[in-house]
Design a protein around this motif. Sequence first.
Motif, PDB file in Angstrom:
ATOM      1  N   ASN A 259       0.858  -1.185   0.000  1.00  0.00           N
ATOM      2  CA  ASN A 259       0.000   0.000   0.000  1.00  0.00           C
ATOM      3  C   ASN A 259       0.898   1.241   0.000  1.00  0.00           C
ATOM      4  O   ASN A 259       2.127   1.136  -0.055  1.00  0.00           O
ATOM      5  CB  ASN A 259      -0.992  -0.024   1.173  1.00  0.00           C
ATOM      6  N   THR A 260       0.298   2.402   0.085  1.00  0.00           N
ATOM      7  CA  THR A 260       1.063   3.651  -0.025  1.00  0.00           C
ATOM      8  C   THR A 260       2.037   3.862   1.132  1.00  0.00           C
ATOM      9  O   THR A 260       2.995   4.611   1.002  1.00  0.00           O
ATOM     10  CB  THR A 260       0.126   4.867  -0.129  1.00  0.00           C
ATOM     11  N   THR A 261       1.799   3.191   2.258  1.00  0.00           N
ATOM     12  CA  THR A 261       2.726   3.319   3.390  1.00  0.00           C
ATOM     13  C   THR A 261       3.791   2.227   3.393  1.00  0.00           C
ATOM     14  O   THR A 261       4.611   2.167   4.296  1.00  0.00           O
ATOM     15  CB  THR A 261       1.968   3.304   4.736  1.00  0.00           C
ATOM     16  N   GLY A 262       3.763   1.331   2.403  1.00  0.00           N
ATOM     17  CA  GLY A 262       4.776   0.302   2.277  1.00  0.00           C
ATOM     18  C   GLY A 262       4.419  -1.040   2.896  1.00  0.00           C
ATOM     19  O   GLY A 262       5.201  -1.975   2.830  1.00  0.00           O
ATOM     20  N   LYS A 263       3.231  -1.143   3.502  1.00  0.00           N
ATOM     21  CA  LYS A 263       2.815  -2.414   4.099  1.00  0.00           C
ATOM     22  C   LYS A 263       2.449  -3.409   2.998  1.00  0.00           C
ATOM     23  O   LYS A 263       1.779  -3.066   2.037  1.00  0.00           O
ATOM     24  CB  LYS A 263       1.613  -2.186   5.011  1.00  0.00           C
ATOM     25  N   VAL A 264       2.906  -4.649   3.159  1.00  0.00           N
ATOM     26  CA  VAL A 264       2.590  -5.701   2.183  1.00  0.00           C
ATOM     27  C   VAL A 264       1.095  -6.009   2.258  1.00  0.00           C
ATOM     28  O   VAL A 264       0.528  -6.176   3.332  1.00  0.00           O
ATOM     29  CB  VAL A 264       3.417  -6.974   2.458  1.00  0.00           C
ATOM     30  N   LEU A 265       0.460  -6.069   1.100  1.00  0.00           N
ATOM     31  CA  LEU A 265      -0.975  -6.351   1.012  1.00  0.00           C
ATOM     32  C   LEU A 265      -1.173  -7.864   0.927  1.00  0.00           C
ATOM     33  O   LEU A 265      -1.129  -8.458  -0.149  1.00  0.00           O
ATOM     34  CB  LEU A 265      -1.578  -5.643  -0.204  1.00  0.00           C
ATOM     35  N   GLU A 266      -1.390  -8.474   2.093  1.00  0.00           N
ATOM     36  CA  GLU A 266      -1.488  -9.929   2.158  1.00  0.00           C
ATOM     37  C   GLU A 266      -2.677 -10.467   1.377  1.00  0.00           C
ATOM     38  O   GLU A 266      -2.586 -11.538   0.778  1.00  0.00           O
ATOM     39  CB  GLU A 266      -1.556 -10.369   3.613  1.00  0.00           C
ATOM     40  N   HIS A 267      -3.788  -9.734   1.372  1.00  0.00           N
ATOM     41  CA  HIS A 267      -4.949 -10.226   0.618  1.00  0.00           C
ATOM     42  C   HIS A 267      -4.633 -10.308  -0.872  1.00  0.00           C
ATOM     43  O   HIS A 267      -5.095 -11.201  -1.562  1.00  0.00           O
ATOM     44  CB  HIS A 267      -6.195  -9.371   0.902  1.00  0.00           C
TER      45      HIS A 267
END
Length: 104
Positions: free
Chosen positions: A86-94
């Motif tokens: 996402n825009t903050t760098g968190k991996v999108l697990e879904h």
Amino acid sequence: MDMIISGGENVYPAEVESVLYGHPAVAEVAVIGAPDDRWGERVMAVVVPASGASLELEDLREFAGADLARYKLPLELRFVDLLPRNTTGKVLEHELRAMSGTGA
């Protein structure tokens, strides 16, 4: 905090990821739970390989086996060119689950 429950055992993806990042063929990694008929969920490593590197599941399991309990070792390995974030760098697990065919 995300958690995978495999055979009644709790597996924290961040713990597994921190070990797998030490493998020289791993540029980036995300660990997710995938449905498993026997265990409920199995540990799946989604890896962006280091440039020019090759990696097999058994190599990764052998490497991580020195630091992780056997039930925490990945039972499946998938490769991607880029981890969805996402825009903050968190991996999108879904999105990883959708990409790997394990559902949402």
